[in-house]
Design an enzyme around this catalytic site. Structure first.
Site, short mmCIF file in Angstrom:
data_model
loop_
_atom_site.label_atom_id
_atom_site.label_comp_id
_atom_site.label_asym_id
_atom_site.label_seq_id
_atom_site.Cartn_x
_atom_site.Cartn_y
_atom_site.Cartn_z
N ALA A 428 -14.26 1.64 4.64
CA ALA A 428 -13.24 0.66 5.02
C ALA A 428 -13.55 0.03 6.38
CB ALA A 428 -11.86 1.33 5.04
N CYS A 582 -10.87 9.00 2.74
CA CYS A 582 -11.95 8.02 2.78
C CYS A 582 -13.24 8.67 2.29
CB CYS A 582 -12.11 7.47 4.20
SG CYS A 582 -10.69 6.59 4.84
#
EC number: 6.2.1.45
Length: 914
Positions: A428, A582
């Site tokens: 991200a 993540c």
């Protein structure tokens, strides 16, 4: 609009179901498609509103390319909104994106729930602000000029916020409740209750004093960290044992002033950088004066023009006769004038993402909105020395970097392009960093380069926040796809992609010779241990490091400059207990990863497929619209619809009986915990190595093993019981709990022998092309098969909304069993039901707004590093929480100093300070 697939439902973990429900009905207007506007539009589209309309009546110019990541040189002279439409639409196929190329007018604005103005005149801000305030339309103004930014919000006279901070409601175990007036509740001493005076709680699982269970929320008074009092309990039954008190969030009402009125109220300024209160109050006047300058001169001040700066300062002084600020920061007015023609990607990334979060608040009613002004500046990025470059250095060059050259000059641009940087992580934050690097031109010169490494592959759940990836990229290397996307954004970029994990196993690749050629490192990692390891390498090789991280709406940045600031340091304890998500779920190494995987399985099987089937049955355009979403996503969606409508005898998965549900669950078990693992090991055998000769299965990437089904093993049967009952629910088939009868049915289920498919090769481009051809053929077959009238007459299905707190609904039974079976695949210790429920409640994914804000702040520090700033006061560490408008930008800590005595040092010698 159709149901939201699991990729965009990740936002539900941050916002919640009710807030996401509100979001799905919101129509948003973003006016202005320069760099700031496209950042806002991108983040709002990724969040999952109903529709976004982008408006711009102007054409693309060279300066736009400095920060507008969806515009290219071929778009020069064309409308900015139209040129951006296709790329914006591809971000989230479940959000309708429209372009409007006419000037704004009153009638047009009335069709939206939220209106955002960027790069607008003050007259338009006042006019449209009054309209929106009077009609109950949430109104946001965002603007950037060079290194300065402005944000304003007006959500009306009475705006309700359902959850002001997004913090999980407190839940405490009870030790005792007294029978008196007021009743005293004593909590167990392993955890402070964390409640405040006036908080409201509900009780459950109380034994004895059952009158409290399932009652209305009760207001409490705090007596101590482990106790609180409630209402009169003297007439209740005697307390025996147990019980849980759970906080109930209360709605909060906010009142806003319209822009015209708020302009005069300096108390509405929200500060964000220590020591800049006077500067930001001055900026409030300076932005108004700048609007006046543009209105009279029909232009912005010239770059670094003294006379224009004098004029702007005179206008600010005139405004201050009314505002009556005790002291103006005249230097900031001049700096604003000097750099106002600049259009910088990092500033737009930060202001744009904060503005987008305000849009999400306006649509969802969750989190505390900005009240009502915020100013931001990064003027520390300007050169520390006072020797100004020649005026010609700042003139436009018909270059994609003109917006940046207007602030820093052409010499600095050349220096940026010569940099050699190492980016660790293409998730991200990594995607946002690479976008910004492409826009600023980092490493885009002949001698410049960016090396990016990430060992992960793209998953569907990545698409809601890692905006360089699209559905057709699923299964491919993150670093390779990101490198291609960056070169598409800026063809001058020199990007080399690696697929290595940064740890002791890759030291042969990332050694002294590699680091010797670097100017700096950017860390976009998802865990503390990896950050500490990279920090150690930067210390060892004396390289600067940019570091940033996110946790839902929270984010931080850190810049490490050798001999000037403190390093990242050793592993710090995580007191928050929150778990960032993540990590690629194909290669789990912690129970949190398997729990998230199990939750995604639940949503896909029992919610999204039934929702898609129901939409197929009611919407004649469903198939055609789905085919525009990209082949990978379209195939998954339409295949799921077809299989769910076709009986098992004909090759589908539609059950006709309870026995069929058990059979489906048994086959699903075999697919998930045996066949899929065997296929993965076939593609990546235990001894596999990467292209650089490093072991593929190393570090935290655990090599899995398949499981063999045994109905006498509790977890195996737990999965089948829960999955078959849930599968029956979505088809309205009554299930059963009797495990012996289910075992009896399993004896008659035939499970075919699985053979791994040798054509599945992630790294073989020829095979990928073959698969795409097969995919296209299958899509055409599905289109024909779904046109059958018999399928259109099928009965509707019954989607299931996940609810973890009802122990009778099989939801947590499924999550626990699926998670622990996958954990067994990867040699991860299992978690019991209580642990699973507790951990699952703490999983917080990255969201697009926070990652963009963090990456923007990191790139502002990059400007300082490339210039070689030597004053620690020029640098900033940041701690932000977009949920509650918490921004702390402060000077980094200096490095520690030690005094040591050298060998053979005499008593008269001075110690050496290092």
């Amino acid at each position: 609009m159709g149901p939201q697939p699991k990729v965009w439902c990740l936002h539900r973990y941050v916002l919640g179901h009710e807030a996401m429900g509100r979001m799905s009905t919101a129509n948003v207007l973003v006016a202005g498609m320069r760099g700031l506007g496209v950042e806002i539009a991108k983040d709002v589209i990724l969040s999952g509103v109903r529709s976004v309309t982008v408006q711009d009546d102007q054409h693309t110019q060279w300066t736009d390319l400095s920060s507008q990541f969806f515009l290219k040189e071929c778009h020069l002279g064309q409308n900015r909104a139209l040129c951006s439409l296709q790329q914006l639409t591809a971000l989230n196929p479940h959000v309708q994106v429209l372009a409007y190329t006419q000037p704004l007018d009153t009638d047009f604005l009335l069709q939206f729930q939220v209106v955002v103005l960027t790069n607008s005149s003050l007259d338009d801000q006042k006019r449209f602000g009054e309209l929106c305030h009077s009609r109950g339309i949430q109104f946001i103004v965002a603007d950037t000029k060079g290194l300065c930014g402005q944000l304003f919000c007006d959500f009306g006279e009475c705006f309700e916020v359902l959850d002001s901070d997004g913090v999980t409601p407190a839940s405490v175990m009870i030790q005792h409740i007294s029978k008196e007036n007021p009743g005293l509740v004593i909590c167990t001493d392993d955890k402070k209750h964390g409640l405040n005076k006036g908080s409201k709680v509900v009780f459950s699982e109380v034994q004895g004093m059952t009158e409290l269970n399932n009652s209305q929320p009760v207001e409490i008074n705090v007596c101590g960290p482990y106790s609180f009092s409630i209402n009169d309990t003297s007439s209740f039954s005697d307390y025996i044992r147990g019980g849980v008190a759970t906080e109930v969030k209360q709605p909060v009402m906010f009142e806003f002033k319209p822009l015209r009125e708020a302009l005069q109220d300096h108390s509405l300024l929200v500060m964000n950088d220590w020591g800049k209160e006077r500067r930001h109050k001055t900026l409030h006047l300076a932005f108004q004066a700048l609007h006046g300058f543009v209105k009279t001169q029909q232009r912005l001040p010239q770059c670094w023009c003294q006379s224009d700066a004098d004029s702007l300062l005179a206008a600010v002084r005139e405004l201050n006769k009314v505002a009556q600020l005790e002291q103006l920061d005249e230097a900031v007015v001049r700096s604003l004038s000097y750099t106002a023609r600049g259009d910088l990607a990092p500033v737009n990334a930060f202001i744009g993402s904060v503005a987008a979060q305000e849009v999400i608040k306006a649509c969802s009613g969750k989190f505390t909105p900005l009240q009502q002004w915020m100013y931001f500046d990064a003027l520390e990025c300007l050169p520390e020395d006072k020797d100004q470059a020649a005026p010609s250095s700042f003139l436009p060059k018909s270059s994609r970097y003109d917006g940046q050259i207007a602030v820093f000059g052409s010499d600095f641009q050349e220096k940026l392009m010569m940099q050699n940087y190492f980016v660790v992580g293409a998730g991200a934050i990594g995607c946002e960093l690479l976008k910004n690097f492409a826009l600023v031109g980092l490493g885009a010169g002949e001698d410049g380069k960016i090396t990016v490494t990430d060992m992960d592959f793209i998953e569907k759940s990545n698409l809601n926040r890692q905006f360089l990836f699209r559905s057709q990229d699923i299964g491919k290397s993150k670093s390779e796809v990101a490198a291609v996307a960056v070169r598409e954004m800026n063809p001058q970029m020199n990007v080399v992609a690696h697929q290595n994990r940064l740890d002791t196993n890759s030291e042969e690749v990332y050694n002294y010779n590699f680091f010797k050629g670097l100017h700096g490192v950017a860390a976009a990692l998802d865990n503390v241990e990896a950050r500490v390891y990279l920090d150690g390498l930067c210390i060892k090789y004396q390289k600067s490091m940019l570091e940033g991280g996110t946790l839902g709406s929270k984010g931080h940045t850190l810049v490490v400059v050798p001999h000037l600031t403190a390093s990242y340091g050793p592993v710090k304890s995580n007191s928050s207990g929150d778990i960032p998500l993540c990590t690629l779920k194909n290669f789990p190494h912690r129970i949190e990863h398997t729990l998230q995987w199990a939750r995604d399985q639940f949503e896909g099987l029992f919610k999204h497929v039934p929702e898609n089937v129901n939409q197929f049955l009611s919407d004649a355009e469903f198939v055609e619209r789905t085919l525009t979403h990209g082949d990978a996503e379209a195939l998954e969606t339409l295949e799921g619809v077809w299989r769910s409508q076709v009986n098992m005898e004909a090759g589908g998965t539609r059950p006709q009986s309870w026995e069929d549900c058990v059979s489906w669950a048994r086959h699903k078990w075999e697919t998930l915990f045996n066949n899929d693992i065997r296929q993965l090991l076939h593609c990546f055998p235990e001894g596999e190595v990467t292209s650089t000769g490093l072991p593929f299965w190393s570090g935290s990437k655990r090599c899995p093993h398949p499981l063999d089904f045994d109905p006498n093993i509790a977890t195996h049967l737990d999965y089948v019981v829960a999955a078959s009952n849930l599968y029956g629910q979505i088809y309205n088939i009554k299930g059963r709990r009797d495990r012996n009868s289910i075992k009896k049915i399993l004896e008659g289920v035939h499970v075919p022998i699985f053979t791994p498919n040798s054509s599945v090769k992630i790294h073989t481009s020829d095979k990928e092309m073959e698969e795409e051809k097969v995919m296209g053929t299958r899509l055409q077959e599905l289109k024909q098969e779904l046109a059958s009238s018999s399928l259109k007459s099928s009965a509707k299905m019954f989607p299931i909304d996940f609810e973890k707190d009802d122990d009778s609904n099989f939801h947590m039974d499924y999550i626990v069993a699926a998670s622990n079976l996958r954990a067994e695949n990867y040699y991860i210790p299992a978690a019991d039901r209580h642990q699973s429920k507790r951990i699952a409640g703490r999983i917080i994914p990255a969201i697009a707004t926070t990652t963009a804000a963090v990456a923007g702040l990191m790139c502002l520090e990059l400007y300082k590093l490339v210039q070689g700033h030597q004053n620690i006061s020029s640098y900033r560490s940041a701690f932000i929480n977009l949920a509650v408008q918490y921004f702390v930008l402060s000077q980094p800590c200096p490095p520690p100093h030690f005094e040591v005595s050298l060998p053979h040092q005499t008593s008269q010698s001075e110690p050496v300070r290092v």
